[in-house]
Design an enzyme around this catalytic site. Structure first.
Site, PDB file in Angstrom:
ATOM      1  N   PHE A   1       0.701  -1.307  -0.078  1.00 52.60           N
ATOM      2  CA  PHE A   1       0.030   0.080  -0.132  1.00 52.60           C
ATOM      3  C   PHE A   1       0.872   1.372   0.101  1.00 52.60           C
ATOM      4  CE2 PHE A   1      -2.401  -3.198   2.498  1.00 52.60           C
ATOM      5  CZ  PHE A   1      -3.127  -3.748   1.732  1.00 52.60           C
TER       6      PHE A   1
ATOM      7  N   GLY B   1       0.108  -9.269  -3.035  1.00 59.70           N
ATOM      8  CA  GLY B   1      -1.315  -9.445  -2.743  1.00 59.70           C
ATOM      9  C   GLY B   1      -1.963  -8.694  -4.063  1.00 59.70           C
TER      10      GLY B   1
ATOM     11  N   ASN C   1      -7.529  -9.562 -15.302  1.00 55.95           N
ATOM     12  CA  ASN C   1      -8.257 -10.852 -14.461  1.00 55.95           C
ATOM     13  C   ASN C   1      -9.292 -10.080 -13.695  1.00 55.95           C
ATOM     14  OD1 ASN C   1      -8.801 -12.449 -12.339  1.00 55.95           O
ATOM     15  ND2 ASN C   1      -6.932 -13.686 -12.689  1.00 55.95           N
ATOM     16  N   PRO C   2     -10.709 -10.485 -13.874  1.00 57.28           N
ATOM     17  CA  PRO C   2     -11.612  -9.772 -13.385  1.00 57.28           C
ATOM     18  C   PRO C   2     -11.724 -10.018 -11.688  1.00 57.28           C
ATOM     19  CG  PRO C   2     -12.824 -11.335 -14.886  1.00 57.28           C
ATOM     20  CD  PRO C   2     -11.241 -11.256 -15.110  1.00 57.28           C
ATOM     21  N   LYS C   3     -11.377 -11.184 -11.500  1.00 60.36           N
ATOM     22  CA  LYS C   3     -11.255 -11.584  -9.989  1.00 60.36           C
ATOM     23  C   LYS C   3     -10.248 -10.691  -9.296  1.00 60.36           C
ATOM     24  CE  LYS C   3     -10.853 -16.161  -9.317  1.00 60.36           C
ATOM     25  NZ  LYS C   3     -10.963 -17.391  -8.683  1.00 60.36           N
TER      26      LYS C   3
ATOM     27  N   GLN D   1      -8.751  -5.832  -5.892  1.00 63.25           N
ATOM     28  CA  GLN D   1      -7.899  -4.562  -5.772  1.00 63.25           C
ATOM     29  C   GLN D   1      -8.960  -3.291  -5.714  1.00 63.25           C
ATOM     30  OE1 GLN D   1      -4.968  -4.431  -5.264  1.00 63.25           O
ATOM     31  NE2 GLN D   1      -3.654  -4.256  -6.533  1.00 63.25           N
TER      32      GLN D   1
ATOM     33  N   GLY E   1      -3.684   1.400 -14.239  1.00 62.03           N
ATOM     34  CA  GLY E   1      -3.488   0.473 -12.950  1.00 62.03           C
ATOM     35  C   GLY E   1      -4.943   0.471 -12.106  1.00 62.03           C
TER      36      GLY E   1
ATOM     37  N   GLY F   1      -4.699  -0.492  -8.677  1.00 58.60           N
ATOM     38  CA  GLY F   1      -4.462  -0.455  -7.348  1.00 58.60           C
ATOM     39  C   GLY F   1      -4.884   0.691  -6.360  1.00 58.60           C
ATOM     40  N   GLU F   2      -4.806   1.775  -7.027  1.00 55.19           N
ATOM     41  CA  GLU F   2      -5.096   2.993  -6.027  1.00 55.19           C
ATOM     42  C   GLU F   2      -6.568   3.555  -6.339  1.00 55.19           C
ATOM     43  OE1 GLU F   2      -1.139   4.948  -5.144  1.00 55.19           O
ATOM     44  OE2 GLU F   2      -1.015   4.329  -7.217  1.00 55.19           O
TER      45      GLU F   2
HETATM   46 MO1  MOS Z   1       1.605   3.193  -3.773  1.00 59.96          MO
HETATM   47  S1  MOS Z   1       1.006   4.578  -2.608  1.00 59.96           S
HETATM   48  O1  MOS Z   1       2.118   4.098  -4.810  1.00 59.96           O
HETATM   49  O2  MOS Z   1       2.121   1.812  -3.283  1.00 59.96           O
END
Ligand code: MOS
Length: 769
Positions: free
Chosen positions: A257, A484, A663-665, A670, A733, A735-736
């Site tokens: 994170f 993860g 991958n939709p899962k 995320q 991306g 992730g965020e």
């Molecule tokens: Mo992120 S806050 O760029 O791991």
């Protein structure tokens, strides 16, 4: 229970297929769920010893006296390291385009090489002992005397001393288009709100841990990191050893994170301790030590003032913020950046300042800047909708930009309208009674709210090798980061599709400096970054194989150009002519080749970091031509107890545009993870800082309230799955973006439920009553 939302049939067939886009199970799922996965503090070494930190108990000053006699006398203690006897470190290097590794220092403070104390909790000694229990006990026996220096730690009290923030290459500290203050003053309708967000701390499941092993000048470090290449180089620089002798192993990582992007005290001190005692050292931070030594999110005060015409069209956006760094380091967090991108408007002022305090430097934490910036902006837009008596989605759509609002650049891709349309349908937005306090269920006041999600899309270079064996198996090697996020699974799918082999035929080696250098695992850029070079390497392999086939008069592929063939069914086949082609086994077998290998990437393995700087520079220049981001629409329903003020989030729908969904899962996980983290940010989490000492007062999961399952409703996540034409494989991306807009959607729903506009996080019941 949350449900997995299947992605719709993928458009743009050229980049998609049976494998990319499929909900493949995680390749590392079995290891993780059976306990076979080995984390950084679980590597056994026969002569392993344990290190424990001794924290400073003053805010700022110097160590005048340090008494280690009693600690050293405890049986089993091998060393008590202090600034008086610790091995010397080299200073943190200034980052250059050829060596960015200095930039990953959480702070340039020379732990145990200085008598200076820069924050309450800074390590001032390390105890090394045969057992963890002995080390912990002895650490409490170290006595330290200090000379205190004046310090500033109270964010609120220091706001008047804020200085301009220069910003960074992605996000300037100040943006001014037109004359926003004048337009605001002249606006027919306006809102002007002040917001406050508290500091937040990292709470990854696995506390930061390091196992460090020296062999002469060679070093092995087991450490969960988002930055293998830079960490390796950083340690080499600080300990004065060659980088090619430093091995970083980071196979399994229990969450990151942003908290594992930089190098913090525990890592440096584990390596230092191992150097000092000549034995392998394990240093596993306690939850409390994570709070005291790993930076978290900045607090903020923000102002968002909006001016609009009666039809809802914005005429002025003013978004200003003050954030906090440590005096000994810390990141600029681009809090106001989102206001440069979200709404069409002729007059925009976005400006940031910061104060430097004598506290642990802040650090990246999931969508640094945007997560709290969207809270302010999207709350203000909602309040404007109330003043205008317009639907909050309608206000947003009336201001949806066609090009970048400040820079006029084209969007490579922007699907905010589609996200709202689909979200409204899935959520049942039309059933909403817009009047505040109008929806009740017994003693619960029910409200609904929306907010726009936004996170910029970036990428950087990686080095990847791909080896195809005659038997049809594929080995991909790239030192990227799996914490993860599903990175290993996603790249397995991408390689399987590019070479036309089953997922089971692909092995991906990742997570260590033994492999070619990967990109950093941050900024939501890793999947696209690895994919770019992985696809290039697979293309090289295909061309080599085609070359081998073309040399044989018997091959049905003789005379084919690369564009005439496609990889499928474990071989190369002519496009549009089923059955005309050969398997890899046939081609390689006839050529007498056991394997075909290709490498892609910039420079040598160790120069990879410099190559990354160059490719990151290219990506930034790319941003000059296009506005490129992941976006989304967050919908939530809250229930507010009319007697106690308790807020429960009862429903959630998020619709996101993250480009191609590999991958939709994984993508669903995320995005849901981001929403859950946003829920914590909105309703429970808050780092409590003693305004006299800067000491963190709630460094534990008992007192710092992250959401538990009972706090999380069913989360309906949908992805638009529309490739971004400017990104590798169309990937943006994931992730965020999920955390952005979450706190605003909740605050807006609370406003709808109660009529109260809450501008301070977290929204706890004392603030609502
Ligand atoms: Mo992120 S806050 O760029 O791991």
């Amino acid at each position: 229970m949350t449900t997995v939302t299947e992605a719709p049939a993928p458009p743009g067939g050229a980049t998609k297929g049976r494998v990319v886009g499929a909900p493949v199970d995680r390749v590392d799922g079995r290891e993780k769920t059976t306990g076979a996965a080995r984390y950084s503090a679980e590597y056994p070494y026969p002569d392993l010893v344990h290190a424990v930190l001794v924290p400073a108990t003053i805010t700022r000053g110097r160590i005048t006296r340090i008494d280690t006699t009693r600690a050293s006398a405890v049986p089993g203690v091998l060393a008590v390291l202090t600034h008086l006897n610790a091995p010397r470190l080299k200073p943190v290097r200034r980052p250059t385009p050829f060596d960015l590794s200095g930039a990953v220092a959480g702070t340039p403070v020379d732990y145990l090489n200085t008598d200076e104390v820069h924050w309450d909790g800074q390590p001032v000694a390390v105890v090394v002992a045969e057992s963890l229990e002995t080390a912990r006990h002895a650490a409490r026996l170290v006595r330290v005397g200090y000379e205190e220096a004046p310090a500033a730690v109270d964010f609120t009290a220091e706001l008047d001393h804020a200085e301009p923030d220069k910003g960074n290459p992605v996000q300037p500290g100040r943006t001014a288009k037109g004359d926003a203050p004048a337009a605001l003053a002249a606006a027919a309708v306006s809102v002007d709100l002040s917001f406050r967000t508290p500091p937040y701390n990292h709470n990854a499941l696995e506390p930061h841990s390091t196992t460090a092993v020296w062999d002469g000048d060679r070093l092995t470090v087991h450490e969960g990191t988002q930055n293998i290449g830079w960490l390796r180089r950083h340690l080499a620089n600080r300990f004065g050893v060659p980088a090619d002798g430093v091995r970083v192993v980071s196979t399994y990582v229990g969450g990151a994170f942003g908290g594992r992007f930089r190098v913090w005290a525990g890592t440096i001190l584990a390596v230092l301790a191992a150097r000092a005692v000549g034995r392998p050292v394990r240093l596993m931070l306690s939850r409390e030590e994570v709070y005291r030594t790993v930076g978290g999110r900045t607090p903020s005060v923000q102002r968002v003032a909006l001016g609009a015409r009666p039809d809802g069209r914005l005429t002025a956006i003013v978004h200003t913020a003050v954030t906090r760094t440590g005096r000994s380091g810390g990141d600029n967090e681009p809090v106001t950046g989102v206001s440069r991108h979200q709404y069409a408007c002729d007059n925009i002022l976005a400006e940031q300042k910061r104060v430097r305090l004598d506290v642990l430097p802040n650090a990246t934490m999931r969508a640094p800047g945007e997560s709290i910036g969207t809270f302010a902006l999207e709350s203000a837009v909602d309040e404007l909708a109330v003043r205008l008596d317009l639907d909050p989605i309608e206000v947003r759509l009336r201001n949806e930009p066609d090009v970048g609002p400040v820079d006029g650049k084209k969007f490579s891709h922007r699907r905010v309208r589609e996200a709202y349309a689909l979200g409204a349908e899935r959520f049942g937005w039309a059933e909403r009674d817009p009047r505040p306090g109008s929806m009740r269920d017994g003693r619960w006041l029910v409200g609904t709210g929306v907010a726009t999600a936004y996170h910029p899309a970036l990428m950087m270079g990686a080095q990847v090798t791909v080896r195809l064996s005659a038997g049809g198996s594929v080995l991909v090697r790239c030192g990227f980061h799996e914490f993860g996020n599903g990175a290993a699974t996603a790249q397995t799918q991408i390689a399987a599709q590019a070479l036309g082999v089953p997922v089971e035929a692909v092995t991906v080696e990742y997570g260590s400096s033994d492999q070619p250098t990967g990109p950093m695992g941050g900024g939501s850029m890793q999947t696209a970054s690895v994919a770019a070079d992985l696809l290039a390497a697979c293309e090289k392999v295909r061309r080599s194989v085609l070359g081998l086939a073309g040399r044989s008069p018997d091959s049905p592929l003789r005379g084919c150009a690369p564009g005439d063939v496609e990889a499928r069914d474990g071989g190369l086949f002519r496009v549009g002519r089923p059955g005309e082609g050969e398997t890899y086994a046939e081609i390689l077998g006839r050529a007498g080749r056991g394997e075909v290998e290709a490498a892609v990437g910039t420079g040598s393995r160790l120069a990879g970091v410099a190559g990354q700087a160059r490719s990151f520079g290219r990506a930034l220049r790319g941003l000059r031509s296009f506005g490129r981001a992941a976006t989304g629409a967050q919908f939530c329903e809250v229930r507010v107890d009319s007697d106690t003020g308790e807020v429960r989030v009862s429903r959630w729908t998020g619709v996101f545009d993250i480009g191609t969904v590999v991958n939709p899962k994984l993508a669903g996980s995320q995005l849901r993870g981001g929403i859950v983290m946003g829920l914590g940010m909105a309703l429970g989490e808050e780092t409590l800082v003693d305004p006299r000492t800067g000491r963190i007062m709630n460094p534990s999961l008992a007192e710092y309230h992250i959401p538990v399952h009972a706090d999380v409703p069913r989360i309906d996540v949908h992805v638009l799955d529309d490739p971004d034409p400017t990104m590798p494989l169309g990937v943006v991306g994931a992730g965020e973006v999920g955390i952005t807009g979450v706190a605003a959607a909740i605050a807006n729903a609370v406003r709808h439920a109660t009529g109260r506009r809450l501008t301070e996080l977290p929204i706890t019941l004392d603030r609502l009553l």
